[in-house]
Structures are given as structure tokens and as C-alpha cells.
Design a protein around this motif. Structure first.
Motif, PDB file in Angstrom:
ATOM      1  N   ILE A 184       0.860  -1.202   0.000  1.00 45.91           N
ATOM      2  CA  ILE A 184       0.000   0.000   0.000  1.00 45.91           C
ATOM      3  C   ILE A 184       0.892   1.246   0.000  1.00 45.91           C
ATOM      4  CG2 ILE A 184      -1.700   1.346   1.321  1.00 45.91           C
ATOM      5  CD1 ILE A 184      -2.821  -1.348   2.361  1.00 45.91           C
ATOM      6  N   ARG A 185       1.911   1.211   0.855  1.00 47.73           N
ATOM      7  CA  ARG A 185       2.843   2.355   0.900  1.00 47.73           C
ATOM      8  C   ARG A 185       3.558   2.510  -0.445  1.00 47.73           C
ATOM      9  NH1 ARG A 185       3.485   0.395   6.229  1.00 47.73           N
ATOM     10  NH2 ARG A 185       5.150  -1.011   5.603  1.00 47.73           N
ATOM     11  N   ASP A 186       3.924   1.368  -1.041  1.00 51.34           N
ATOM     12  CA  ASP A 186       4.616   1.420  -2.344  1.00 51.34           C
ATOM     13  C   ASP A 186       3.716   2.018  -3.423  1.00 51.34           C
ATOM     14  OD1 ASP A 186       6.732   0.250  -1.102  1.00 51.34           O
ATOM     15  OD2 ASP A 186       6.409  -1.763  -1.916  1.00 51.34           O
ATOM     16  N   MET A 187       2.448   1.623  -3.406  1.00 51.44           N
ATOM     17  CA  MET A 187       1.510   2.155  -4.407  1.00 51.44           C
ATOM     18  C   MET A 187       1.332   3.664  -4.206  1.00 51.44           C
ATOM     19  SD  MET A 187      -0.407   1.842  -7.010  1.00 51.44           S
ATOM     20  CE  MET A 187      -0.727   0.112  -7.375  1.00 51.44           C
ATOM     21  N   HIS A 188       1.262   4.071  -2.965  1.00 49.21           N
ATOM     22  CA  HIS A 188       1.130   5.505  -2.653  1.00 49.21           C
ATOM     23  C   HIS A 188       2.348   6.258  -3.201  1.00 49.21           C
ATOM     24  CE1 HIS A 188       0.960   9.184  -0.200  1.00 49.21           C
ATOM     25  NE2 HIS A 188      -0.307   8.906   0.048  1.00 49.21           N
ATOM     26  N   ARG A 189       3.509   5.666  -2.977  1.00 46.19           N
ATOM     27  CA  ARG A 189       4.758   6.295  -3.433  1.00 46.19           C
ATOM     28  C   ARG A 189       4.798   6.367  -4.960  1.00 46.19           C
ATOM     29  NH1 ARG A 189       8.524   2.803  -1.195  1.00 46.19           N
ATOM     30  NH2 ARG A 189       7.863   3.423   0.846  1.00 46.19           N
ATOM     31  N   LEU A 190       4.386   5.280  -5.602  1.00 50.94           N
ATOM     32  CA  LEU A 190       4.407   5.211  -7.067  1.00 50.94           C
ATOM     33  C   LEU A 190       3.467   6.262  -7.671  1.00 50.94           C
ATOM     34  CD1 LEU A 190       5.252   3.711  -9.705  1.00 50.94           C
ATOM     35  CD2 LEU A 190       3.261   2.242  -9.369  1.00 50.94           C
ATOM     36  N   LEU A 191       2.262   6.347  -7.107  1.00 54.17           N
ATOM     37  CA  LEU A 191       1.295   7.317  -7.635  1.00 54.17           C
ATOM     38  C   LEU A 191       1.791   8.749  -7.414  1.00 54.17           C
ATOM     39  CD1 LEU A 191      -2.043   5.624  -6.467  1.00 54.17           C
ATOM     40  CD2 LEU A 191      -1.215   5.792  -8.817  1.00 54.17           C
ATOM     41  N   THR A 192       2.404   8.973  -6.265  1.00 50.95           N
ATOM     42  CA  THR A 192       2.959  10.308  -5.983  1.00 50.95           C
ATOM     43  C   THR A 192       4.047  10.634  -7.010  1.00 50.95           C
ATOM     44  OG1 THR A 192       2.547   9.938  -3.630  1.00 50.95           O
ATOM     45  CG2 THR A 192       4.031  11.743  -4.181  1.00 50.95           C
ATOM     46  N   PHE A 193       4.880   9.638  -7.284  1.00 51.42           N
ATOM     47  CA  PHE A 193       5.971   9.808  -8.244  1.00 51.42           C
ATOM     48  C   PHE A 193       5.422  10.153  -9.637  1.00 51.42           C
ATOM     49  CE2 PHE A 193       8.786   7.826 -11.464  1.00 51.42           C
ATOM     50  CZ  PHE A 193       9.928   8.590 -11.252  1.00 51.42           C
ATOM     51  N   LYS A 194       4.278   9.540  -9.973  1.00 51.21           N
ATOM     52  CA  LYS A 194       3.684   9.806 -11.294  1.00 51.21           C
ATOM     53  C   LYS A 194       2.976  11.158 -11.344  1.00 51.21           C
ATOM     54  CE  LYS A 194       2.988   5.087 -12.919  1.00 51.21           C
ATOM     55  NZ  LYS A 194       2.006   4.073 -13.337  1.00 51.21           N
ATOM     56  N   GLY A 195       2.864  11.789 -10.187  1.00 54.43           N
ATOM     57  CA  GLY A 195       2.261  13.129 -10.176  1.00 54.43           C
ATOM     58  C   GLY A 195       0.844  13.180  -9.635  1.00 54.43           C
ATOM     59  N   TYR A 196       0.339  12.045  -9.151  1.00 57.02           N
ATOM     60  CA  TYR A 196      -1.001  12.068  -8.545  1.00 57.02           C
ATOM     61  C   TYR A 196      -0.913  12.782  -7.200  1.00 57.02           C
ATOM     62  CZ  TYR A 196      -2.888   8.985 -12.100  1.00 57.02           C
ATOM     63  OH  TYR A 196      -3.318   8.479 -13.292  1.00 57.02           O
ATOM     64  N   ARG A 197      -1.957  13.538  -6.899  1.00 54.20           N
ATOM     65  CA  ARG A 197      -1.938  14.341  -5.675  1.00 54.20           C
ATOM     66  C   ARG A 197      -2.848  13.720  -4.618  1.00 54.20           C
ATOM     67  NH1 ARG A 197      -0.420  19.562  -7.271  1.00 54.20           N
ATOM     68  NH2 ARG A 197      -0.321  20.075  -5.055  1.00 54.20           N
ATOM     69  N   PHE A 198      -2.345  13.679  -3.407  1.00 53.23           N
ATOM     70  CA  PHE A 198      -3.154  13.188  -2.283  1.00 53.23           C
ATOM     71  C   PHE A 198      -3.446  14.358  -1.360  1.00 53.23           C
ATOM     72  CE2 PHE A 198      -0.756   9.467  -3.679  1.00 53.23           C
ATOM     73  CZ  PHE A 198      -1.748   8.501  -3.742  1.00 53.23           C
ATOM     74  N   ARG A 199      -4.679  14.431  -0.932  1.00 50.22           N
ATOM     75  CA  ARG A 199      -5.019  15.496   0.022  1.00 50.22           C
ATOM     76  C   ARG A 199      -4.491  15.132   1.396  1.00 50.22           C
ATOM     77  NH1 ARG A 199     -11.068  16.198  -1.266  1.00 50.22           N
ATOM     78  NH2 ARG A 199     -11.005  17.341  -3.224  1.00 50.22           N
ATOM     79  N   ASP A 200      -4.009  16.130   2.102  1.00 47.36           N
ATOM     80  CA  ASP A 200      -3.576  15.874   3.482  1.00 47.36           C
ATOM     81  C   ASP A 200      -4.789  15.531   4.328  1.00 47.36           C
ATOM     82  OD1 ASP A 200      -0.946  16.208   3.096  1.00 47.36           O
ATOM     83  OD2 ASP A 200      -0.904  18.337   3.627  1.00 47.36           O
ATOM     84  N   LEU A 201      -4.635  14.485   5.120  1.00 40.56           N
ATOM     85  CA  LEU A 201      -5.747  14.100   5.993  1.00 40.56           C
ATOM     86  C   LEU A 201      -5.593  14.806   7.324  1.00 40.56           C
ATOM     87  CD1 LEU A 201      -5.830  10.229   5.523  1.00 40.56           C
ATOM     88  CD2 LEU A 201      -7.476  11.865   4.671  1.00 40.56           C
ATOM     89  N   PRO A 202      -6.695  15.331   7.859  1.00 45.50           N
ATOM     90  CA  PRO A 202      -6.581  15.845   9.229  1.00 45.50           C
ATOM     91  C   PRO A 202      -6.326  14.657  10.140  1.00 45.50           C
ATOM     92  CG  PRO A 202      -8.877  15.818   8.494  1.00 45.50           C
ATOM     93  CD  PRO A 202      -8.045  15.407   7.325  1.00 45.50           C
TER      94      PRO A 202
END
Length: 307
Positions: A134-152
Motif C-alpha cells: 500500500i505504501r509502495d503504491m502511494h509512493r508510485l502514484l505520488t511519483f507519477k504526479g497524482y496528488r493526495f489530500r492531506d488528511l486531518p
């Protein structure tokens, strides 16, 4: 092909005729997974991942709402499945190589879920080392330029719901190991099978010295609860009554008190069990229960302005 019972339940929870997620149906799916176990966590995860890519975005959104509920209600056997590469790749199958400037609702929801898992189960789970994909997928998507909103960052109520006796911790571990064993055997690579063999030995109790000390783990959780009691007392000691400090829903006082209130039923059950089964722990439980009761009474008085 014969449709499995879990697929029937999932299809029902993602009916296009539903205007919004039906949480009663969600909990039915969760209960089925939790009681039947076997391949159901995997079948459910893969079935939902396919529905998340449905041509009808309404069905996809319903499937993702169901997925969210299951992650919260199903524990490690399901978490293990959503952290498999097959599941994650299927979930993001329709993501283009370069992110669109304005992701649609389905893509946004998938990104939100992956981000939530990274911030919650990947940090809080007792078996977080198994959720690395899951962490790897998050990292990969971030690397590709996908944006994640900061969670409170919600203060975790987990410390209350995680209050578990030594027996419950041991049972939880055995369940997790069984789920992991099944997954290793399913994958079936030589490396996985070697790991499965080690796990079988552990489940059979071949190495009693390696068995965790569940009793001390349970006491550690109780200590954390006691720290919360001390914290709330200190916070109340420092209330600025001269300025008429107000208490509002969701503030720090409320959040800490909620954790303590949520722990009470569990603690009271332990007290009644300990009277017969574990007299040496009884004093500890009673003492913490009294501390919780008195600090909550004090907090309630403060809320009414009775400083």
C-alpha cells in the motif's frame, strides 16, 4: 459459473438502484467475511476492485464506499488482501500514466482511500510490515504526479478499541497468522512456501520461547489508558476558568474523554471476568476504572461550568 455467496452480497450492496451507500448491507458483507473467513477476504477484495472500475461510475462509488467500510470492519485478513499487488493494480487499472488535471469522483475516491490506508492501517496495525505494498503504491502514484489530500490527523480512538486482554491478543495473532499462511500457500512461490512452513511451525507451538508475552502487551495498553487519565486531569487542572474557557464538541478535552468513555464497557467486562478467573489483575482493573470514572465526572462538571 456459480456465483459465490460473497459476490451475491457485494452485488446487492452495489446495486445501481441504491441512491447512496447502504451501511446495513455493508455490515452484512463484513460479518460474512469475518465469520466465514476462508477465501472470502480475497474474493471480496478482488470483486470490489473490479466493481470500482465499472463503466457506471455510480456503481464504482458504491463499491468504494463498501470497500471503506470493510477496511474498517474486517481486520487483518482483509487488510492483507487489499495490500496484495493484484488488488492494488486492479484498483488503479484505469489510472492513466499521467494524472489528469482534474480527477473524476471515482479516481479521487480511490486516491483518498489509498491515502487513508497509508495514514491509518499502515501506521497503526500490529502487522503493518505486511502492508508495504500500500505504501509502495502511494509512493508510485505520488511519483507519477497524482496528488493526495492531506488528511486531518484524527486522534485515534484506536487506543480504546484496541484495549484487549492477553487471550484476545493471542487469538487475534493466531487469526492473522492463519490468514497469512493461507495467502502464502495461495501464492505458492518457493519463497512463500518456505515462509509458510515456518509459520506452520509457529502455529503448532514448535518454538514456545518465541511466543510473545501477551500479558505484558495487555498491561502496556492499560498503561496507555492510564496516561490518558493523567492527561485529562492535567488538562482540567490548567483550564483558564477566569477567562471562561468553553468546552466544545470535538476539542482536545472531548477527544480524550471519548477515548476513556469508549474503554469503560471493555474494562467493566474484564472486571467481572477477573473476579473469578484472574483475581491478581482485579485490583489493577478496578483502580483504572475508578480513575476513569472520577476524571469523566470531573470533566462533565467542568463542561457545566462547575470548576
Amino acid at each position: 459459473t456459480k456465483v459465490s455467496p460473497i459476490e451475491v452480497l457485494i452485488t446487492r450492496a452495489c446495486e445501481p438502484s441504491l441512491h447512496e451507500p447502504n451501511y446495513a448491507l455493508h455490515l452484512e458483507v463484513a460479518e460474512f467475511i469475518n465469520t466465514k473467513k476462508a477465501n472470502n477476504p480475497r474474493d471480496a477484495a478482488m470483486s470490489i476492485a473490479r466493481l470500482a472500475n465499472h463503466r457506471n461510475p455510480h456503481i464504482a462509488i458504491l463499491a468504494l464506499a463498501l470497500l471503506d467500510t470493510l477496511v474498517q470492519s474486517c481486520g487483518y485478513p482483509f487488510h492483507l488482501q487489499i495490500s496484495t499487488k493484484e488488488f492494488l493494480n486492479e484498483l488503479v487499472r484505469r489510472f492513466p500514466e499521467r494524472p489528469p488535471p482534474f480527477p473524476g469522483p471515482v479516481m479521487s475516491r480511490i486516491l483518498e482511500l489509498i491515502n487513508t490506508w497509508k495514514e491509518t492501517i499502515c501506521t497503526d496495525s500490529r502487522w503493518k510490515e505486511d502492508l508495504g505494498n500500500i505504501r509502495d503504491m502511494h509512493r508510485l502514484l505520488t511519483f507519477k504526479g497524482y496528488r493526495f489530500r492531506d488528511l486531518p490527523r484524527q486522534p485515534s480512538l484506536a487506543s480504546a478499541s484496541n484495549l484487549k486482554s492477553a487471550e484476545e491478543l493471542e487469538e487475534e495473532d493466531r487469526e492473522a497468522q492463519s490468514a497469512k499462511l493461507q495467502e502464502l500457500i495461495r501464492r505458492g512461490t518457493p519463497r512463500d512456501l518456505a515462509a509458510a512452513q515456518e509459520l506452520m511451525k509457529s502455529l503448532a507451538g514448535a518454538n514456545p520461547d518465541a511466543k510473545p508475552d501477551y500479558r505484558s502487551q495487555a498491561l502496556t495498553d492499560l498503561n496507555k489508558l492510564e496516561q490518558k487519565v493523567i492527561l485529562l486531569n492535567e488538562m482540567l487542572d490548567n483550564v483558564d476558568s477566569t477567562r471562561g474557557e468553553r468546552f466544545v464538541e470535538g476539542d482536545a478535552y472531548h477527544q480524550v474523554s471519548q477515548i476513556l468513555v469508549a474503554a469503560r464497557p471493555k474494562l467493566q467486562k474484564w472486571i467481572s471476568d477477573a473476579e473469578t478467573d484472574d483475581p491478581e489483575s482485579l485490583d489493577t482493573f478496578l483502580q483504572i476504572n475508578d480513575q476513569i470514572n472520577s476524571v469523566i465526572t470531573r470533566y462533565e462538571a467542568f463542561k457545566k461550568g462547575d470548576f
